[in-house]
Design an enzyme around this catalytic site. Sequence first.
Site: not given
Ligand code: GLA
Length: 666
Positions: A303, A145
């Site tokens: 995710e 991210e």
């Molecule tokens: C993001 C991050 C993860 C985690 C999730 C939690 O997707 O990539 O590492 O922190 O959020 O919701």
Amino acid sequence: MPRLLYGGDYNPEQWPAEVHAEDAELMRRARVTTATVGVFAWSRLEPAPGRYAFGWLDEVLDRLAAHGVGAVLATPTASPPPWLGVAHPEVLPVGPDGVRLSHGSRDTYCASAPAYRDAARRIAAALGEHYRGHPALTMWHVHNEYGTTCHCDLTAEAFRSWLRHRYGGLDELNDAWTTAFWGQHYTHWAQTRPPRRTQYLPNPAQVLDFRRFTSDELLAAYTEQRDVLRAATPGVPVTTNFVLGGWVPVDHARWAREVDLVAIDHYPSDPGAGAQEQAAFAADLARGWARHSPGGPGWLLMETAPNLIYAADRMHTKEPGRMARHSLAAVARGSRGALFFQWRAPRGGAELFHSALVPHAGPDSRVFREAVALGETLDRLGETAGGTVRAAIAIGYDEPSAWALQGAGLPSNRLDHAEEAELVHRALWRRGLGTDVIGALEGLAAYRMLVLPMHYLMTDAQAAGVRSWVEAGGTLVVTFLSGVADECARVRTGGYPGALRELLGVRVEEFHPLGPDDRVKLSPGPGTDAGAAMAGELWSETVHLAGAEALLSYRGGVLDGLPAVTRHAVGAGVAYYVSTRPADEGYGDLLAAVAASAGVTPDPAGAVPGVEAVRQHQDGRTWLFLLNHTGEGHEVPAAGTDLLTGATVTGVLRLPPGGAAVIRES
Ligand code: GLA
């Protein structure tokens, strides 16, 4: 047969060996295909500068390979180890207030610090070298991210060279930033800076360029890792997971060209029925970005949360069946699978209550039983992997416009490009009209209708491209505040919306932004059949016709009788202008009527409210995904074989409350 990917982030380094053995067994039961490993593991992989400790990860990958689970192997560079910040304090980012942050969380790095970039390249190269040819390695997941912004002096230097490259000379920069306003004229490059905290309103063009710079700087950090990995393991796709949100300084439409497969993380924030609309929007947006990616048209839901929706105030538990429906909604729209954050819920750390396929309660739990059922479901859908949606309507989603509208000094503080695009998407979605949400105004020939909601910034080239597409027969819908400014956030004068004024055949003289509870009445214009009276919210403005005809007019107030929604025939096409936000069902009514006039009707026809229906295509074959998001059973038109049950469907399918079906159509 190809398989859809199923699994998620896996952190065995947080657990002892006996749990690893249980993980392997539970992954087998759930038919997990994919585990994303190593995401934040830098300090465990390189405990001291240049000293690598890959033994534990070797065991993880070997075990995954032995159990037929593919590894999406991450480079751990989103979480630099504590030693890096101690040895090189300049790798820690500085906020707009000049305060340097400390280690203790994640994402704490400065992408312009050479010591960070060198260390990141080195660990990526070491991983590439070490895991070349490993049977578990299926994909690289660079970083996590991308999104950290830094305002330090090293960043200032990098920003300066970016500006020199963009503008060439200081005269051009002064012009682009309108520095004649408030005497900000720069006479030497050394005077230019990131927009740090200042006395009053900052310069909007400077703020906008700093976002663009940050996106490019982070992209350079990504591509150099990608290139190291490509060289080490040719043929293994490399990507990074995009995160959505107004704070993210990343222009994903540009980034999509640099990833081998567009991957997004998506976490709806609406615990109610809005969650599936948010999920549908994110998926259609990912598919729009994927048009520019070598791996397109497919993309990947990298995710999402198995069991929780994170609203502003608290976590909401997903009711039974929702995890599967949200996953299928993504797969229906071209995701190559459903991956989750995360496999097993951690015992500690900052996210200790985030949900997981294996929750704190362990495998004897509703969530894990649903995870097993989802694994079976996805296993039955292998033949759909590779399919995609065909949308006749596109919605323009422009991240630089969104950034510019976050600035100060605008006519209203309730302007949100992403929210406006989502509203348009939702209005069409509820009427069964599928859309691509496109991040770049390119490839328009694929669409019959284009909606530009609050596309505030517009270059001459973008405006010209849209114009030729309309002339060739396209149906364009433009809403207020689109094309008002150029790419430097300078207003195009002579009447709004400058870049599109002639195409729309209107001239907007002034704005009348509305308050949170204000509504303006709208009524059909003379000689049109635009439907019953409607209301507008958020915005209104003084529109003059300059070639267009009025479809709806303002009724009452200072704008009484003036045009509110207009139509302009141009070449073989038509351009509509919507100068307010139609309230309630008005937006959907209007857009559906325009779509019908462009020959675009709901596909599949006969949609039932609350039942999401998405048709997927591949090589002349089609699959109909049906997702009943309601608490009642529904009868839905369908014919073919339901891949989830094997049943033959001969015209009508009965979907139970919360149920789903995937019909291979006959
Ligand atoms: C993001 C991050 C993860 C985690 C999730 C939690 O997707 O990539 O590492 O922190 O959020 O919701």
